[in-house]
Design an enzyme around this catalytic site. Structure first.
Site, short mmCIF file in Angstrom:
data_model
loop_
_atom_site.label_atom_id
_atom_site.label_comp_id
_atom_site.label_asym_id
_atom_site.label_seq_id
_atom_site.Cartn_x
_atom_site.Cartn_y
_atom_site.Cartn_z
N VAL A 206 0.83 -1.21 0.00
CA VAL A 206 0.00 0.00 0.00
C VAL A 206 0.87 1.26 0.00
O VAL A 206 0.74 2.14 -0.86
CB VAL A 206 -0.96 -0.01 1.22
CG1 VAL A 206 -1.72 1.31 1.33
CG2 VAL A 206 -1.94 -1.17 1.12
N CYS B 119 -4.42 -10.52 3.14
CA CYS B 119 -5.58 -9.70 3.54
C CYS B 119 -6.82 -10.49 3.92
O CYS B 119 -7.28 -10.41 5.06
CB CYS B 119 -5.91 -8.72 2.43
SG CYS B 119 -4.52 -7.68 2.03
C1 UGA Z 1 -7.66 -8.00 -1.42
C2 UGA Z 1 -8.81 -7.13 -1.94
O1 UGA Z 1 -9.23 -7.60 -3.22
C3 UGA Z 1 -8.37 -5.67 -2.06
O2 UGA Z 1 -9.48 -4.87 -2.45
C4 UGA Z 1 -7.86 -5.21 -0.69
O3 UGA Z 1 -7.40 -3.86 -0.74
C5 UGA Z 1 -6.71 -6.10 -0.26
O4 UGA Z 1 -7.18 -7.48 -0.18
C6 UGA Z 1 -6.22 -5.65 1.09
O5 UGA Z 1 -7.02 -5.63 2.04
O6 UGA Z 1 -5.09 -5.15 1.19
P1 UGA Z 1 -5.46 -9.10 -2.53
O7 UGA Z 1 -5.51 -10.00 -1.35
O8 UGA Z 1 -4.20 -8.37 -2.83
O9 UGA Z 1 -6.61 -7.98 -2.40
O10 UGA Z 1 -5.82 -9.91 -3.87
P2 UGA Z 1 -7.20 -10.48 -4.48
O11 UGA Z 1 -7.18 -10.25 -5.93
O12 UGA Z 1 -8.36 -9.98 -3.74
O13 UGA Z 1 -7.04 -12.05 -4.24
C7 UGA Z 1 -7.23 -12.64 -2.95
C8 UGA Z 1 -7.35 -14.15 -3.09
O14 UGA Z 1 -8.58 -14.50 -3.70
C9 UGA Z 1 -6.28 -14.78 -3.98
O15 UGA Z 1 -5.87 -16.00 -3.38
C10 UGA Z 1 -6.98 -15.03 -5.29
O16 UGA Z 1 -6.42 -16.08 -6.05
C11 UGA Z 1 -8.37 -15.36 -4.80
N1 UGA Z 1 -9.41 -15.13 -5.82
C12 UGA Z 1 -9.72 -13.87 -6.21
C13 UGA Z 1 -10.10 -16.21 -6.34
O17 UGA Z 1 -9.85 -17.38 -5.98
N2 UGA Z 1 -11.08 -15.99 -7.26
C14 UGA Z 1 -11.40 -14.73 -7.67
O18 UGA Z 1 -12.35 -14.60 -8.50
C15 UGA Z 1 -10.71 -13.65 -7.15
#
Ligand code: UGA
Length: 435
Positions: free
Chosen positions: A12, A267
């Site tokens: 961030v 997160c």
């Molecule tokens: C998440 C949130 O999406 C952000 O909005 C937030 O700011 C951030 O946490 C935080 O609090 O700092 P992040 O963890 O970086 O972001 O990444 P994501 O894209 O959300 O992925 C999280 C997990 O969900 C990953 O393991 C990803 O593979 C999984 N995921 C995501 C899925 O399995 N399917 C999806 O459709 C989307």
């Protein structure tokens, strides 16, 4: 021109520094001097697309780095606090943020300045008003005279951190007085020439918004993963078709419906747990969030079962893990379900070879010589008994029949359904596709 200090240069803070530095005077602070010396060379200490491009641009414009909070902050208009708030024994650990606020308070108690301290770190509801403000008061500092205190949660995703910083979908500002809120609104209006959606509210609401946002996304993922597990048992179904159609309903929305091996990262697991613990502490038992968490923890068992069903016995089998990062476009392996899977397979006596385009160094720091590593996909697949796609990296989408035919037994478990394998010579199983 506004002066900005950013304390805590993780995903961030560093993305913010790299972006704001292209617009105004910024000093980035991080207590880790090793990181600072890497940053001073215009390099990032983690992989994030476009980050170094913005870093260099900002450094040419004067972005500076320091390894401690210094008098610089005294002349700053805005001090963004972006330090980590990890979880410890299921509860949020506020040590970093408390230390930073104490350091700021000490510096401010000797001068007559009134910077706006902007809390961007994710903190449990009430932290800004009930923990941070009292620390500043202990130093004899008065709100609106010696400091302003605002909350400004961040919504960026790893892997697209720069993009999300440059194009935020919303900006939330919490505060207890119109004037300092307006000042930050004006700053953002200057930074983002295109009009942004800016929501003004109080501190505690801004804090709840951040947890509600992440917990809702996590809920969506556990929901679609449950549907995937159901589809797995229903021949003729594919979870992606179901996600596609329910996603067309604007009340549901089409994002975050990609079923997979469970969510990971620094997160969602942390924030869902922190919200559960916080809710319990105020006398509410959030059954739904408990189920979201449990469903997510169980999802790796679904992946393990797919491997077991195909291999019959695990002992001594060579398994190729494609992707150890918790998602694509990052080298971050924190809370990666891939790491959980590797540990489980090792316990079952499997031999593991890991491929990841960016995260091998971090993976080595966990498993050392207990697993093998390869930067070459063909090397990873050769003589393997089973390949498991865990992270949806683009390069895995290009894998074809001839690559898998290098395997001893071409069994492919695709937890993200990124491949379209037609060949009968390859035993393909997509998580969430009924057979
Ligand atoms: C998440 C949130 O999406 C952000 O909005 C937030 O700011 C951030 O946490 C935080 O609090 O700092 P992040 O963890 O970086 O972001 O990444 P994501 O894209 O959300 O992925 C999280 C997990 O969900 C990953 O393991 C990803 O593979 C999984 N995921 C995501 C899925 O399995 N399917 C999806 O459709 C989307």
């Amino acid at each position: 021109m506004n002066k900005v200090t950013i304390i805590g240069l993780g995903y961030v803070g560093l993305s913010l520094a790299a972006f704001l530095g292209t617009k105004t005077n910024v000093v980035g602070v991080d207590s880790n001097s090793e990181r600072i010396s890497i940053l001073e060379r215009g390099k990032s200490y983690f992989y994030e697309p476009k980050l170094e491009y913005y870093l260099k641009k900002s450094m040419n414009r004067g972005l500076k780095f320091e390894h401690e909070v210094s008098s610089n902050i005294l002349s700053s208009d805005f001090v963004f606090v972006t330090v980590g708030t990890p979880i410890n024994n299921d509860k949020i650990d506020l040590r970093n943020i408390k230390n930073v606020i104490q350091e700021i308070s000490e510096l401010l108690s000797n001068v007559k300045q009134c910077p706006s301290i902007v809390i961007k770190s994710t903190v449990i509801p009430g932290t800004t008003d009930q923990i941070i403000k009292p620390i500043l008061s202990e130093y004899g500092l008065k709100e609106y005279i010696d400091f302003n205190l605002l909350t400004n949660p961040e919504f960026l995703k790893e892997g697209s951190a720069m993009h999300d910083t440059v194009f935020p979908h919303v900006i939330v500002i919490g505060g207890s007085n119109e004037k300092p809120i307006k000042k930050l609104v004006n700053f953002y209006n200057y930074v983002y020439p295109k009009k942004q959606k800016i929501i003004q509210t109080n501190n505690i609401t801004a804090e709840v918004i951040k947890y509600a946002n992440n917990s809702f996304l996590a809920t969506k993922l556990s929901f679609i993963n449950s549907i995937a597990n159901l589809c797995q048992r229903l021949p003729g179904t594919n979870v992606d078709k179901i996600a596609e159609v329910i996603g067309m309903d604007p009340r549901i929305g089409n994002q975050f419906l990609r079923a997979g091996p469970g969510y990971g990262g620094s997160c969602f697991p942390k924030d869902v747990q922190a919200l559960i613990s916080f809710a319990n502490s105020v006398g509410y038992k959030p059954d739904l969030l408990d189920a979201v968490k449990r469903t997510n923890l169980d999802q790796i068992t679904s992946v393990l079962n797919l491997i077991k069903n195909n291999l019959k016995t695990l002992e001594g089998k060579k398994i190729t893990i494609l992707g150890s990062a918790f998602k694509e476009n990052t080298d971050d392996i924190r809370e990666s379900t891939s790491i959980v899977l590797i540990n489980t397979l090792l316990r079952h006596g499997c031999r593991i070879i890991v491929h990841d385009p960016k995260a091998l160094k971090n993976t080595y720091s966990i498993f050392k010589n207990r697993v093998s590593y390869t930067e070459r996909l063909t090397e990873g697949l050769r003589n393997s008994n089973c390949a498991v796609i865990m992270t949806p990296w683009d390069e895995y989408k290009k894998l074809g029949e001839k690559d898998f035919l290098l395997m001893k037994s071409p069994i492919v478990i695709d937890t993200r359904r990124i491949l379209k394998i037609k060949s009968k010579k390859i035993k393909y199983t997509g998580l969430g596709i009924g057979e």
